[in-house]
Enzyme design. Structure first.
Site, PDB file in Angstrom:
ATOM      1  N   ARG A 162      26.652  14.462  29.713  1.00  0.00           N
ATOM      2  CA  ARG A 162      25.788  15.054  28.687  1.00  0.00           C
ATOM      3  C   ARG A 162      24.335  15.153  29.129  1.00  0.00           C
ATOM      4  O   ARG A 162      23.582  15.962  28.614  1.00  0.00           O
ATOM      5  CB  ARG A 162      25.936  14.298  27.353  1.00  0.00           C
ATOM      6  CG  ARG A 162      27.298  14.560  26.701  1.00  0.00           C
ATOM      7  CD  ARG A 162      27.463  13.863  25.361  1.00  0.00           C
ATOM      8  NE  ARG A 162      27.542  12.424  25.478  1.00  0.00           N
ATOM      9  CZ  ARG A 162      28.681  11.721  25.526  1.00  0.00           C
ATOM     10  NH1 ARG A 162      29.840  12.337  25.467  1.00  0.00           N
ATOM     11  NH2 ARG A 162      28.640  10.411  25.640  1.00  0.00           N
TER      12      ARG A 162
ATOM     13  N   GLU B 147      30.485  -3.021  28.815  1.00  0.00           N
ATOM     14  CA  GLU B 147      30.902  -4.053  27.871  1.00  0.00           C
ATOM     15  C   GLU B 147      32.086  -4.832  28.460  1.00  0.00           C
ATOM     16  O   GLU B 147      32.120  -6.056  28.453  1.00  0.00           O
ATOM     17  CB  GLU B 147      31.278  -3.407  26.539  1.00  0.00           C
ATOM     18  CG  GLU B 147      31.462  -4.409  25.417  1.00  0.00           C
ATOM     19  CD  GLU B 147      31.897  -3.734  24.127  1.00  0.00           C
ATOM     20  OE1 GLU B 147      31.997  -4.452  23.115  1.00  0.00           O
ATOM     21  OE2 GLU B 147      32.139  -2.514  24.118  1.00  0.00           O
TER      22      GLU B 147
END
Lengths: 198, 183
Positions: free
Chosen positions: A69, A106
């Site tokens: 993006r 994460e």
């Protein structure tokens, strides 16, 4: 409306055109979807203009965009300010010789790559992505550019997720302790400009 | 405009020479056309976008669809310049909202391309952009996605056409415009 009197009037419309998709990519995550912003030519143009107005005339010769993006917002900014565009990509996408930077997710690790020779020592660079969450990807991007000798003037994102406080403090500490430029975003959910230099 | 019989636009030589060929990527025998070096040449990148914009502005095109990921580099500047919306066409599971999918064949196996439901409306006029056309499989999938929802795909546009892989044939009678031919 903004809590700050001097928020640019274009920002409100930009904000309302970003769609929040719950539970994507997994339960509990509220995904900030910029594709709806891209469907409105005026709002998309305003987004780019806001960045261009900030960075034009600042002697920035490199705009690095993070796959994928960041590839949508980076090139229009690069073209408008007369800078080159450098794509920063996931492993094994760039065909030539690359330098790689690992970073923590994460769960697990990932890696960002940049072509050798894309930037020269001493060049002033911007890093662009649609959104900053923990700052892990942006930090990896900054490291790549700095390893190549570029000066990262700023990171620029359309959206900042302000609620990942503890992880963002990590990236804050990292950036301040390394004397980097400050991190700023167009807006956050709390309508705040974040200026880490203060 | 740059077709076979007309004189080539003088900007094309600079664009062509800015593209780097990398042998044996992603696998032996493939000569990879690397546009990242062209993106480092501010004049060549600007000329590339200008050539597309000059062709498509004032043609009532309201949608520019770009194929992930290198189509994301060329599509948005074109969309912004001609006042169209930009629609990303993505690999599976990247778009967060409701999608429609189109499967297409690869050399070995199949892949899928997705577009958000509601991104485009029936009757809109669209461009499909990618950096390169090879076999045409990806572009064809993108075109089909748009046509399935009633969009008129005016043209496909690529920086590079790899000749000899029948990409143009795979698109059938749908128009294709490219800046540079490569073998």
């Amino acid at each position: 409306m903004s809590a700050y009197r001097d928020e640019d009037p274009r920002i409100h419309d930009i904000k309302t055109r970003i769609r929040v998709v719950p539970n994507f990519p997994k339960p509990g995550i509220m995904f900030q979807d910029i594709t709806t912003l891209l469907l409105n030519p005026k709002a998309f143009k305003d987004t780019i203009d806001l960045f261009v107005e900030r960075y034009k005339g600042k002697n920035i010769s490199v705009v690095a965009g993070i796959e994928a993006r960041g590839f949508i917002f980076g090139p229009p900014i690069a073209l408008a300010i007369g800078a080159k565009f450098v794509p920063l990509r996931k492993p094994r996408k760039l065909p030539g010789k690359v330098i790689s930077e690992k970073y923590i997710l994460e769960y697990g690790k990932d890696c960002l790559e940049m072509h050798v020779g894309a930037v020269k020592s001493g060049e002033r660079a911007l890093v662009v992505d649609d959104l900053i969450a923990t700052g892990g990807t942006l930090c990896a991007a900054m490291n790549l550019l700095e390893r190549a000798g570029a000066e990262v003037v700023e990171c620029a994102c359309v959206i900042e997720l302000p609620d990942l406080k503890s992880l963002r403090e990590l990236s804050f500490d990292f950036m301040v302790s390394n004397g980097r430029g400050f991190l700023r975003s167009e807006f956050s959910k709390n309508d705040k400009w974040l200026d880490l230099r203060k | 405009m740059a077709t076979g019989d007309e004189q080539q636009d003088p900007r094309i030589a600079g664009i062509s020479s800015a593209i780097r060929v990398i042998p044996n990527f992603p696998k032996p025998g493939i000569m990879f056309q690397d546009i990242t070096t062209m993106l480092l040449d501010t004049k060549a990148f600007k000329d590339t976008i200008d050539l597309f914009v000059e062709r498509y502005r004032d043609k009532n095109i309201s949608v520019v669809a770009g194929v992930e990921a290198r189509g994301f580099i060329f599509g948005p500047p074109i969309a912004l310049a001609i006042g169209a919306k930009f629609v990303p066409m993505r690999k599976p599971n990247k778009l967060p909202g409701e999608v429609i999918s189109e499967e297409y064949s690869l050399e070995y196996g199949t892949d899928k391309m997705e577009m958000h439901v509601g991104a485009v409306e029936a009757g809109e006029r669209a461009l499909v952009i990618d950096d390169l056309i090879a076999t045409g499989g990806t572009l064809c999938a993108a075109v089909k996605l748009l046509e399935r929802v009633g969009v008129n795909v005016v043209e496909c546009a690529c920086v590079i056409e790899l000749l000899g892989l029948k990409g143009r044939e795979r698109l059938g009678d749908r128009p294709l415009f490219v800046l540079v031919n490569a073998t």
